[in-house]
Motif scaffolding. Structure first.
Motif, PDB file in Angstrom:
ATOM      1  N   LEU A  42       5.810  56.997 -27.959  1.00 46.77           N
ATOM      2  CA  LEU A  42       7.003  56.540 -27.254  1.00 46.77           C
ATOM      3  C   LEU A  42       7.551  55.263 -27.870  1.00 46.77           C
ATOM      4  O   LEU A  42       8.763  55.022 -27.877  1.00 46.77           O
ATOM      5  CB  LEU A  42       6.672  56.326 -25.777  1.00 46.77           C
ATOM      6  N   ASP A  43       6.668  54.410 -28.412  1.00 45.96           N
ATOM      7  CA  ASP A  43       7.096  53.147 -29.006  1.00 45.96           C
ATOM      8  C   ASP A  43       7.844  53.344 -30.323  1.00 45.96           C
ATOM      9  O   ASP A  43       8.683  52.516 -30.682  1.00 45.96           O
ATOM     10  CB  ASP A  43       5.886  52.238 -29.243  1.00 45.96           C
ATOM     11  N   ILE A  44       7.530  54.404 -31.055  1.00 46.06           N
ATOM     12  CA  ILE A  44       8.086  54.549 -32.399  1.00 46.06           C
ATOM     13  C   ILE A  44       9.014  55.745 -32.546  1.00 46.06           C
ATOM     14  O   ILE A  44       9.665  55.885 -33.582  1.00 46.06           O
ATOM     15  CB  ILE A  44       6.942  54.668 -33.439  1.00 46.06           C
ATOM     16  N   ALA A  45       9.098  56.606 -31.533  1.00 44.83           N
ATOM     17  CA  ALA A  45       9.825  57.865 -31.693  1.00 44.83           C
ATOM     18  C   ALA A  45      11.287  57.710 -31.313  1.00 44.83           C
ATOM     19  O   ALA A  45      11.697  56.751 -30.661  1.00 44.83           O
ATOM     20  CB  ALA A  45       9.178  58.960 -30.859  1.00 44.83           C
ATOM     21  N   SER A  95      10.778  50.250 -33.728  1.00 47.03           N
ATOM     22  CA  SER A  95       9.919  49.425 -32.869  1.00 47.03           C
ATOM     23  C   SER A  95       9.168  48.431 -33.742  1.00 47.03           C
ATOM     24  O   SER A  95       8.120  48.755 -34.301  1.00 47.03           O
ATOM     25  CB  SER A  95       8.946  50.302 -32.072  1.00 47.03           C
ATOM     26  N   PRO A  96       9.671  47.194 -33.916  1.00 49.96           N
ATOM     27  CA  PRO A  96       8.994  46.214 -34.773  1.00 49.96           C
ATOM     28  C   PRO A  96       7.566  45.917 -34.325  1.00 49.96           C
ATOM     29  O   PRO A  96       6.680  45.708 -35.162  1.00 49.96           O
ATOM     30  CB  PRO A  96       9.893  44.977 -34.662  1.00 49.96           C
ATOM     31  N   GLY A  97       7.336  45.897 -32.993  1.00 51.03           N
ATOM     32  CA  GLY A  97       5.975  45.615 -32.523  1.00 51.03           C
ATOM     33  C   GLY A  97       4.990  46.670 -32.967  1.00 51.03           C
ATOM     34  O   GLY A  97       3.893  46.363 -33.468  1.00 51.03           O
ATOM     35  N   ALA A  98       5.350  47.949 -32.820  1.00 53.23           N
ATOM     36  CA  ALA A  98       4.472  49.033 -33.258  1.00 53.23           C
ATOM     37  C   ALA A  98       4.314  49.029 -34.777  1.00 53.23           C
ATOM     38  O   ALA A  98       3.237  49.325 -35.310  1.00 53.23           O
ATOM     39  CB  ALA A  98       5.026  50.372 -32.786  1.00 53.23           C
ATOM     40  N   TYR A  99       5.385  48.677 -35.493  1.00 55.58           N
ATOM     41  CA  TYR A  99       5.330  48.629 -36.957  1.00 55.58           C
ATOM     42  C   TYR A  99       4.329  47.569 -37.407  1.00 55.58           C
ATOM     43  O   TYR A  99       3.475  47.825 -38.266  1.00 55.58           O
ATOM     44  CB  TYR A  99       6.730  48.318 -37.483  1.00 55.58           C
ATOM     45  N   LEU A 100       4.417  46.363 -36.840  1.00 53.19           N
ATOM     46  CA  LEU A 100       3.496  45.293 -37.232  1.00 53.19           C
ATOM     47  C   LEU A 100       2.070  45.621 -36.813  1.00 53.19           C
ATOM     48  O   LEU A 100       1.107  45.294 -37.527  1.00 53.19           O
ATOM     49  CB  LEU A 100       3.947  43.969 -36.608  1.00 53.19           C
ATOM     50  N   ILE A 115       2.689  61.182 -34.611  1.00 53.91           N
ATOM     51  CA  ILE A 115       2.637  59.748 -34.897  1.00 53.91           C
ATOM     52  C   ILE A 115       2.467  59.515 -36.391  1.00 53.91           C
ATOM     53  O   ILE A 115       3.117  58.657 -36.990  1.00 53.91           O
ATOM     54  CB  ILE A 115       1.504  59.082 -34.096  1.00 53.91           C
ATOM     55  N   ALA A 116       1.580  60.303 -37.021  1.00 55.05           N
ATOM     56  CA  ALA A 116       1.346  60.147 -38.453  1.00 55.05           C
ATOM     57  C   ALA A 116       2.612  60.450 -39.260  1.00 55.05           C
ATOM     58  O   ALA A 116       2.888  59.796 -40.270  1.00 55.05           O
ATOM     59  CB  ALA A 116       0.204  61.061 -38.895  1.00 55.05           C
ATOM     60  N   GLU A 134      14.934  60.425 -30.282  1.00 57.21           N
ATOM     61  CA  GLU A 134      15.200  61.528 -29.367  1.00 57.21           C
ATOM     62  C   GLU A 134      14.632  62.861 -29.849  1.00 57.21           C
ATOM     63  O   GLU A 134      14.497  63.798 -29.061  1.00 57.21           O
ATOM     64  CB  GLU A 134      16.712  61.661 -29.146  1.00 57.21           C
ATOM     65  N   THR A 135      14.291  62.963 -31.128  1.00 54.76           N
ATOM     66  CA  THR A 135      13.748  64.234 -31.625  1.00 54.76           C
ATOM     67  C   THR A 135      12.353  64.523 -31.090  1.00 54.76           C
ATOM     68  O   THR A 135      11.873  65.643 -31.208  1.00 54.76           O
ATOM     69  CB  THR A 135      13.705  64.222 -33.159  1.00 54.76           C
ATOM     70  N   ALA A 136      11.697  63.519 -30.552  1.00 52.73           N
ATOM     71  CA  ALA A 136      10.345  63.718 -30.009  1.00 52.73           C
ATOM     72  C   ALA A 136      10.349  63.906 -28.501  1.00 52.73           C
ATOM     73  O   ALA A 136       9.271  63.920 -27.884  1.00 52.73           O
ATOM     74  CB  ALA A 136       9.448  62.530 -30.380  1.00 52.73           C
ATOM     75  N   GLU A 137      11.522  64.049 -27.892  1.00 57.57           N
ATOM     76  CA  GLU A 137      11.597  64.157 -26.441  1.00 57.57           C
ATOM     77  C   GLU A 137      10.844  65.373 -25.916  1.00 57.57           C
ATOM     78  O   GLU A 137      10.219  65.328 -24.859  1.00 57.57           O
ATOM     79  CB  GLU A 137      13.065  64.225 -25.999  1.00 57.57           C
ATOM     80  N   THR A 138      10.898  66.492 -26.664  1.00 59.12           N
ATOM     81  CA  THR A 138      10.227  67.710 -26.191  1.00 59.12           C
ATOM     82  C   THR A 138       8.722  67.497 -26.078  1.00 59.12           C
ATOM     83  O   THR A 138       8.101  67.852 -25.068  1.00 59.12           O
ATOM     84  CB  THR A 138      10.525  68.876 -27.146  1.00 59.12           C
ATOM     85  N   LEU A 139       8.124  66.907 -27.119  1.00 67.02           N
ATOM     86  CA  LEU A 139       6.684  66.665 -27.101  1.00 67.02           C
ATOM     87  C   LEU A 139       6.320  65.625 -26.047  1.00 67.02           C
ATOM     88  O   LEU A 139       5.308  65.776 -25.338  1.00 67.02           O
ATOM     89  CB  LEU A 139       6.217  66.210 -28.483  1.00 67.02           C
ATOM     90  N   LEU A 140       7.112  64.592 -25.917  1.00 68.27           N
ATOM     91  CA  LEU A 140       6.827  63.564 -24.907  1.00 68.27           C
ATOM     92  C   LEU A 140       6.915  64.146 -23.499  1.00 68.27           C
ATOM     93  O   LEU A 140       6.088  63.828 -22.633  1.00 68.27           O
ATOM     94  CB  LEU A 140       7.809  62.403 -25.054  1.00 68.27           C
ATOM     95  N   ASP A 141       7.887  65.009 -23.266  1.00 76.14           N
ATOM     96  CA  ASP A 141       8.024  65.615 -21.949  1.00 76.14           C
ATOM     97  C   ASP A 141       6.867  66.572 -21.661  1.00 76.14           C
ATOM     98  O   ASP A 141       6.346  66.625 -20.538  1.00 76.14           O
ATOM     99  CB  ASP A 141       9.356  66.354 -21.866  1.00 76.14           C
ATOM    100  N   ALA A 142       6.446  67.331 -22.694  1.00 76.99           N
ATOM    101  CA  ALA A 142       5.318  68.254 -22.509  1.00 76.99           C
ATOM    102  C   ALA A 142       4.035  67.496 -22.195  1.00 76.99           C
ATOM    103  O   ALA A 142       3.251  67.911 -21.329  1.00 76.99           O
ATOM    104  CB  ALA A 142       5.140  69.118 -23.758  1.00 76.99           C
TER     105      ALA A 142
END
Length: 380
Positions: free
Chosen positions: A167-170, A343-348, A205-206, A172-180
């Protein structure tokens, strides 16, 4: 059996119970934990509890016909808060079919007892002794059920953590997986479903984690004359004075080389900082004066981090993983390409993980920014 009971419920046996007897409430609690394995509903367990209340002793013997209770259906229905008789009969039949209790019927199928003096000579009704005879199986099933529950809890937490990371790095293309994954966590999924979802989240994520440009292998360091413990002080740049050595000098002291070495070290640090400023000119817009030292760079990185959406614990973790100099360089480089980082926080945080694994260097980041700057100058 006695040891199994103690291990399952962590109880000692201060009363010195006879072999072949078990605490009836311990048995009921274990059977409740393993209800799914024995296909017992909570209402069937409620009927069993009501039957156990009619047995006066707490220790339930395992000998056949030694724990017979003979309440009427009316008495049972009263103790079960008015359960319908048809429902009561169905649950009594389930307990008998599973072998948890057994029936001992009188000739007229009534439940009663014949007493001689103060002792019960003969009784007809429900025999609870099979519950004690199956104690080892019940306690074992309860332990297995507890382990499965704990394992599922760990899997659920793992999926929740991976979902938050995605959720931090994705986008709208990841909405389906996040909702599932959200819907899965709201249900009671099995182990296979949770494991499959964790694998999907890891793969996503990878695929979205930025990879660093492969860096050239560092040259092998020369062999040092002393053990590692004696050379830890050489981590920081320092200049050794001639007065530190008590050995006589074969030649006249010559301080010029030492002064030259100190200047070379300062020049190297200045050139590194100059390279950062050439690669990341954007930082000058946020710093009124000239960045003269790495201490200035560290301070401006700490000032910029909240503005970029990087929390202080994330910056502190990056400093611990890669050092204050590299952490400041990484933040300044991220500022330069902030528009491309969701997401700069997730990147760092990801860069800090690579640093701990020995897979991170600021050189590829700087080189990529310098090349991009050169191409922009040529294009203009």
């Amino acid at each position: 059996m006695e040891q199994a009971s103690q291990i399952a419920f962590g109880r000692q046996d201060p009363c010195g119970r006879l072999a072949g007897t078990h605490d009836k409430w311990d048995l009921l609690a274990a059977l409740t934990h393993a209800a799914a394995e024995f296909e017992l509903s909570h209402r069937t367990l409620g009927v069993l509890k009501a039957l156990l209340t009619f047995f006066p002793e707490r220790a339930l013997p395992a000998e056949a016909d030694s724990a017979i209770v003979f309440p009427s259906n009316r008495r049972l229905m009263e103790r079960l808060n008015g359960m319908p008789e048809s429902t009561l009969r169905r649950h009594l039949a389930a307990l008998t079919r599973l072998g948890i209790v057994s029936r001992k019927n009188s000739p007229n199928r009534k439940r009663y007892a014949r007493r001689v003096g103060g002792d019960t000579a003969m009784a007809f009704g429900f025999d609870l002794s099979p519950l004690a005879r199956h104690a080892a199986r019940i306690f074992g099933a309860a332990l297995n059920a507890k382990e499965r529950t704990e394992h599922l809890a760990v899997l659920r937490d793992r999926v929740a953590v991976l979902r938050q990371e995605l959720l931090d790095i994705a986008d709208e293309t990841a909405e389906t997986l996040l909702d599932a994954s959200r819907k899965l966590l709201r249900r009671k999924p099995c182990e296979a479903e949770l494991s499959a979802m964790a694998d999907l989240l890891r793969a996503e994520i990878a695929s979205r984690t930025p990879e660093e440009t492969p860096q050239a292998p560092l040259p092998a360091a020369g062999k040092m004359s002393g053990p590692v413990s004696q050379n830890e002080r050489h981590i920081q740049d320092s200049v050794k004075n001639d007065s530190d050595s008590e050995e006589p000098q074969a030649k006249a002291p010559c301080p010029q080389p030492h002064a030259t070495d100190g200047k070379a070290g300062n020049t190297e640090n200045a050139s590194d900082l100059a390279k950062v400023l050439r690669a990341c000119p954007e930082v000058q817009a946020y710093y009124p004066g000239e960045l003269r030292s790495w201490q200035d760079a560290d301070r401006i990185a700490e000032t910029l981090s909240p503005m970029m959406g990087i929390e202080m614990p994330v910056l502190s973790d990056a400093r611990a993983a890669m050092g204050r100099k590299d952490a400041a360089t990484a933040v300044i480089c991220m500022l330069e390409k902030l528009g491309t980082i969701r997401s700069p926080g997730a990147y760092l945080r990801r860069l800090a993980q690579k640093a701990r694994a020995g897979q991170f260097s600021t050189a590829p980041m700087l080189n990529a920014l310098l090349q991009a700057g050169n191409r922009a100058e040529i294009a203009s």
